[in-house]
Scaffold this motif. Structure first.
Motif, short mmCIF file in Angstrom:
data_model
loop_
_atom_site.label_atom_id
_atom_site.label_comp_id
_atom_site.label_asym_id
_atom_site.label_seq_id
_atom_site.Cartn_x
_atom_site.Cartn_y
_atom_site.Cartn_z
N GLN A 1 -9.02 -0.68 -0.18
CA GLN A 1 -7.87 -1.40 0.39
C GLN A 1 -8.35 -2.42 1.43
OE1 GLN A 1 -4.61 -0.84 -0.45
NE2 GLN A 1 -4.34 1.31 -0.98
N TYR B 1 -0.35 5.58 7.90
CA TYR B 1 -1.43 5.00 7.10
C TYR B 1 -1.96 3.72 7.77
CZ TYR B 1 -4.43 3.73 3.26
OH TYR B 1 -5.54 3.42 2.52
N MET C 1 0.81 -1.21 0.00
CA MET C 1 0.00 0.00 0.00
C MET C 1 0.85 1.27 0.00
SD MET C 1 -3.06 -1.18 2.51
CE MET C 1 -2.00 -1.65 3.84
N VAL C 2 1.80 1.32 -0.92
CA VAL C 2 2.59 2.54 -1.08
C VAL C 2 2.61 2.91 -2.56
CG1 VAL C 2 4.03 2.16 0.96
CG2 VAL C 2 4.77 1.28 -1.25
N ASN C 3 3.08 4.11 -2.84
CA ASN C 3 3.07 4.66 -4.20
C ASN C 3 3.92 3.85 -5.18
OD1 ASN C 3 4.16 6.39 -6.35
ND2 ASN C 3 2.80 7.91 -5.43
N GLY D 1 7.14 1.32 -3.83
CA GLY D 1 6.17 0.48 -4.52
C GLY D 1 6.84 -0.62 -5.33
N GLY E 1 -1.16 0.00 -4.26
CA GLY E 1 -0.77 1.42 -4.27
C GLY E 1 -1.43 2.18 -3.13
N THR E 2 -1.49 3.52 -3.27
CA THR E 2 -2.05 4.33 -2.19
C THR E 2 -3.50 4.71 -2.49
OG1 THR E 2 -1.15 6.27 -3.28
CG2 THR E 2 0.15 5.32 -1.50
N GLY E 3 -4.16 5.23 -1.48
CA GLY E 3 -5.48 5.81 -1.67
C GLY E 3 -6.62 4.81 -1.60
N THR F 1 -9.04 3.99 0.79
CA THR F 1 -8.90 3.13 1.97
C THR F 1 -9.98 2.06 2.04
OG1 THR F 1 -7.87 4.98 3.10
CG2 THR F 1 -8.67 3.19 4.49
N CYS G 1 3.07 -0.41 4.44
CA CYS G 1 2.61 0.97 4.28
C CYS G 1 3.36 1.85 5.28
CB CYS G 1 1.09 1.07 4.49
SG CYS G 1 0.51 0.55 6.11
N THR G 2 3.05 3.13 5.31
CA THR G 2 3.65 3.98 6.33
C THR G 2 2.93 3.70 7.65
OG1 THR G 2 2.09 5.79 5.92
CG2 THR G 2 4.14 5.82 4.65
#
Ligand SMILES: [Zn+2]
Length: 429
Positions: A165, A183, A131-133, A140, A158-160, A162, A179-180
């Motif tokens: 996800q 997040y 779940m990162v760019n 990613g 990827g991101t965004g 939620t 992920c971070t």
């Protein structure tokens, strides 16, 4: 579990031979880079002068600003036709830094990530949601290639979005996420609101920003994962430079691929094991963009203990950036250390201010911290024991005497965006 047991547990004497061989290869690749040709000339060095790890000290540091000055392709040691991918770093000012990769680099990097994933107990049986760019950011594609190499089922979400996800975690039976940390907490809250069951999760890998043990506990509790810390940066391939094992006590640095030093960020002098300072890394396997003594700006220390898992050298968890460092009566202090101490004391809140003054030529540090609402019953004078606890905890960690003022909840400044909690009022006397 090991991905490459022979390398991960290599004996120190064999490791030194391997590192020195790779250091010599790296230096000869650097001889193709204009910046290093100039630096070698200035230092009166030939590439053949660098034979051993001790010789590293003869070499100049490479800084982030040098890389920026080389925009776009000034640091590439091979022709562009041999570059199979480029990434850029997220620079906050000016041009980004461009990082190039040969096919060999992509393969080595994927191998390092596969090692990390295997070290934290992931196998072919795991479903891994990244779940990162997936764009220019290395997190990613970096993790993605490593996950495929290790045979995991990769979900490149990827991101965004939620909600989507969370649905994927649930529907695909995802067992591991990357992920971070912030997040991760957001995800946990959103899942709770949606009343979605994420019980398939068992491993969480968190990186790209420093995080505390308190956050680890929160992530583990709310997401039901074992949380692992991941460290890397695009200039050094990307993620996968150092990674926690299941001991959760420091991050193993991949000693066959990265030579590490810790320096005093003010003087550039080398510091010993157990001394906190700036991490300097010489990557040993990079082909497209070799670097010598790269100053990461990140603060850590080399740990002295041997890890029960049998792998080599470890770095302590990262505690901030060298540009934030304060020198108080000759002692290096990082604001993140202060924050860490305060967060560990439940009687005080999250809000504090640090003031540094020079009184009669002596540095004095004063910390104002809000008492937490649950612990405040109208009289600060009743909380003498809390004040003493804060002073003692700070002294244990910083090895420094500080003045602590407890203040009422809600009285210190709130910040939008980046907090400015440190005020250095020392003049140049
Ligand atoms: Zn270990």
């Amino acid at each position: 579990m090991f991905w490459d047991e022979a390398i991960e547990t290599i004996k120190p004497a064999d490791l030194k031979i391997l590192q020195e061989k790779r250091l010599r290869e790296t230096v000869s690749r650097c001889a193709n880079v204009g910046f290093y040709q100039k630096k070698f000339k200035e230092a009166g060095l030939r590439p053949s002068d660098i034979q051993t790890i001790e010789d590293l000290q003869k070499l100049p540091f490479t800084r982030k600003t040098d890389l920026r000055d080389g925009y776009p392709f000034g640091f590439l040691a091979v022709p562009l036709k041999d570059i199979v991918r480029i990434h850029t770093t997220s620079g906050t000012t000016g041009k980004p830094t461009v990082v190039g990769y040969t096919a060999g680099d992509i393969n080595t990097w994927a191998d390092l990530i596969a090692r990390n994933l295997t070290m934290v107990g992931l196998t072919k049986d795991d479903v891994f949601q990244n779940m990162v760019n997936y764009g220019m950011f290395t997190g990613g594609l970096g993790f993605h290639y490593g996950a495929e190499k290790a045979g995991l089922t990769a979900v490149p979400s990827g991101t965004g979005n939620t909600k989507r996800q969370i649905e994927m975690i649930h529907d695909f039976g995802v067992t591991a996420i990357h992920c971070t940390p912030s997040y991760g907490l957001h995800l946990a809250e959103a899942a709770a609101e949606m009343k979605m069951d994420l019980s398939s999760l068992r491993v969480g890998i968190f990186g790209a920003e420093p995080w505390s043990e308190k956050t680890r506990n929160e992530l583990q509790e709310k997401l039901g994962v074992e949380a692992f810390d991941s460290y890397g940066m695009s200039e050094l391939y990307g993620p996968g430079v150092a990674f926690e094992c299941s001991e959760h006590n420091g991050l193993h640095i991949w000693h066959d691929s990265y030579l590490v030093e810790i320096i005093d960020p003010k003087t550039g002098e080398n510091l010993g094991p157990g001394e906190r300072g700036e991490l300097v890394v010489t990557p040993l396997t990079k082909e497209a963009m070799p670097l010598l003594r790269y100053r990461t700006g990140d603060i850590t220390m080399i740990m002295e203990d041997e890890c029960p898992c049998g792998r080599g050298q470890k770095l302590a968890r990262f505690t901030g950036r060298s540009d934030d460092m304060l020198v108080i009566r000759g002692i290096n202090v990082f604001p993140s250390q202060i924050e860490h101490v305060l967060l560990s004391i439940p009687e005080v809140g999250n809000h504090y201010m640090v003031y540094v003054d020079r009184v009669n030529h002596m540095d004095e540090m004063t910390i104002d911290v809000e008492v937490s609402r649950e612990n405040f019953h109208g009289e600060l004078a009743d909380l003498k024991n809390v004040q003493n606890k804060v002073i003692k905890s700070l002294r244990d960690v910083l090895e420094l005497r500080t003045t602590v003022h407890l203040v009422e909840p809600g009285t210190l400044p709130r910040f939008e965006g980046k907090a400015k909690r440190v005020v250095d009022r020392r003049g140049d006397d």
